[in-house]
Design a protein around this motif. Structure first.
Motif, PDB file in Angstrom:
ATOM      1  N   GLU A   1       0.940  -1.207  -0.130  1.00 51.97           N
ATOM      2  CA  GLU A   1       0.146   0.073  -0.025  1.00 51.97           C
ATOM      3  C   GLU A   1       0.765   1.239  -0.007  1.00 51.97           C
ATOM      4  N   TYR A   2       1.935   1.328   0.561  1.00 52.38           N
ATOM      5  CA  TYR A   2       3.012   2.318   0.675  1.00 52.38           C
ATOM      6  C   TYR A   2       3.426   2.527  -0.682  1.00 52.38           C
ATOM      7  N   VAL A   3       3.658   1.438  -1.287  1.00 53.23           N
ATOM      8  CA  VAL A   3       4.344   1.358  -2.863  1.00 53.23           C
ATOM      9  C   VAL A   3       3.185   2.367  -3.616  1.00 53.23           C
ATOM     10  N   ASN A   4       1.971   1.595  -3.453  1.00 53.47           N
ATOM     11  CA  ASN A   4       0.877   2.023  -4.442  1.00 53.47           C
ATOM     12  C   ASN A   4       0.648   3.325  -4.168  1.00 53.47           C
TER      13      ASN A   4
ATOM     14  N   HIS B   1       2.662   5.793  -3.446  1.00 50.38           N
ATOM     15  CA  HIS B   1       3.487   6.584  -3.982  1.00 50.38           C
ATOM     16  C   HIS B   1       3.352   6.740  -5.505  1.00 50.38           C
ATOM     17  N   MET B   2       3.068   5.478  -6.280  1.00 50.22           N
ATOM     18  CA  MET B   2       2.781   5.255  -7.399  1.00 50.22           C
ATOM     19  C   MET B   2       1.558   6.078  -7.759  1.00 50.22           C
ATOM     20  N   MET B   3       0.582   6.048  -7.005  1.00 50.79           N
ATOM     21  CA  MET B   3      -0.647   6.783  -7.301  1.00 50.79           C
ATOM     22  C   MET B   3      -0.371   8.286  -7.408  1.00 50.79           C
TER      23      MET B   3
ATOM     24  N   GLU C   1       2.149   9.774  -8.683  1.00 48.69           N
ATOM     25  CA  GLU C   1       2.822   9.778  -9.750  1.00 48.69           C
ATOM     26  C   GLU C   1       1.857   9.465 -11.102  1.00 48.69           C
ATOM     27  N   GLY C   2       0.660   9.164 -10.464  1.00 49.20           N
ATOM     28  CA  GLY C   2      -0.427   8.627 -11.785  1.00 49.20           C
ATOM     29  C   GLY C   2      -0.220   7.363 -12.347  1.00 49.20           C
ATOM     30  N   GLN C   3       0.556   6.519 -11.498  1.00 53.39           N
ATOM     31  CA  GLN C   3       0.833   5.078 -11.914  1.00 53.39           C
ATOM     32  C   GLN C   3       0.186   3.995 -10.728  1.00 53.39           C
ATOM     33  N   GLN C   4      -0.913   4.268 -10.534  1.00 52.56           N
ATOM     34  CA  GLN C   4      -1.798   3.375  -9.383  1.00 52.56           C
ATOM     35  C   GLN C   4      -1.492   1.930  -9.964  1.00 52.56           C
ATOM     36  N   LEU C   5      -1.230   1.081  -9.094  1.00 48.85           N
ATOM     37  CA  LEU C   5      -1.264  -0.146  -9.482  1.00 48.85           C
ATOM     38  C   LEU C   5      -2.454  -0.979  -9.581  1.00 48.85           C
ATOM     39  N   THR C   6      -2.797  -1.947 -10.529  1.00 48.04           N
ATOM     40  CA  THR C   6      -4.038  -2.637 -10.458  1.00 48.04           C
ATOM     41  C   THR C   6      -4.257  -3.654  -9.128  1.00 48.04           C
TER      42      THR C   6
END
Length: 170
Positions: free
Chosen positions: A141-144, A146-148, A150-155
């Protein structure tokens, strides 16, 4: 230059071999730890029925002593303690202040065997897996997050795979 290239090749090969050995050792330690955990689980599961047996309101020591028809005096002699100590031992068992050593000596005086065990409410393996999942989920969730940002949310499928991979590595 040939010697430098050869040395570099040998050095890199040794590094790769060391990394491989380190990974294999980690995997073997993990497998060994899980094997020990399962063996302990199998032993502890046999104790689970003991959780259903209520402790007598007077405590085990007093209940067994009285059932055997043993007086405070007789019990004190068998334990090698003053008669006045018997009451405090029995009350201490109920309040949790009697030491394991005293309980063991009391059991011997009653011709019993004192057994001390910690019985898990669920299997240790299940508990360990739940903890691993909780930690892996927090990491994912921490990684997700930070990805979110940057507009790169994980599926959700990839997030679950990330969590499972983290669990498998631990």
């Amino acid at each position: 230059t040939f010697i430098v290239i050869l040395f570099s090749y040998i050095y890199n090969s040794l590094l790769s071999a060391c990394r491989y050995v380190k990974v294999v050792n980690h995997m073997n330690k993990h497998r060994f730890r899980m094997q020990i955990l399962r063996q302990l689980d199998n032993t502890l599961i046999t104790l689970k029925p003991l959780l259903a047996i209520p402790r007598p309101s007077t405590g085990w020591i007093a209940a067994i002593r009285k059932t055997l028809g043993m007086t405070h005096r007789q019990f004190a002699v068998r334990m090698g303690v003053p008669e006045s100590r018997v009451s405090s031992i029995e009350k201490g068992e109920i309040s949790g202040k009697t030491t394991l050593d005293t309980k063991e000596r009391a059991a011997e005086a009653l011709n019993c065997r004192f057994i001390y065990a910690i019985v898990p409410q669920e299997s240790l393996e299940q508990f360990l897996m739940q903890q691993a999942r909780r930690i892996a989920t927090a990491r994912a969730e921490y990684v997700n997050h930070h990805m979110m940002l940057e507009g790169q949310q994980l599926t959700s499928e990839y997030l679950e795979q990330l969590i499972q991979d983290d669990i498998d590595e631990s």
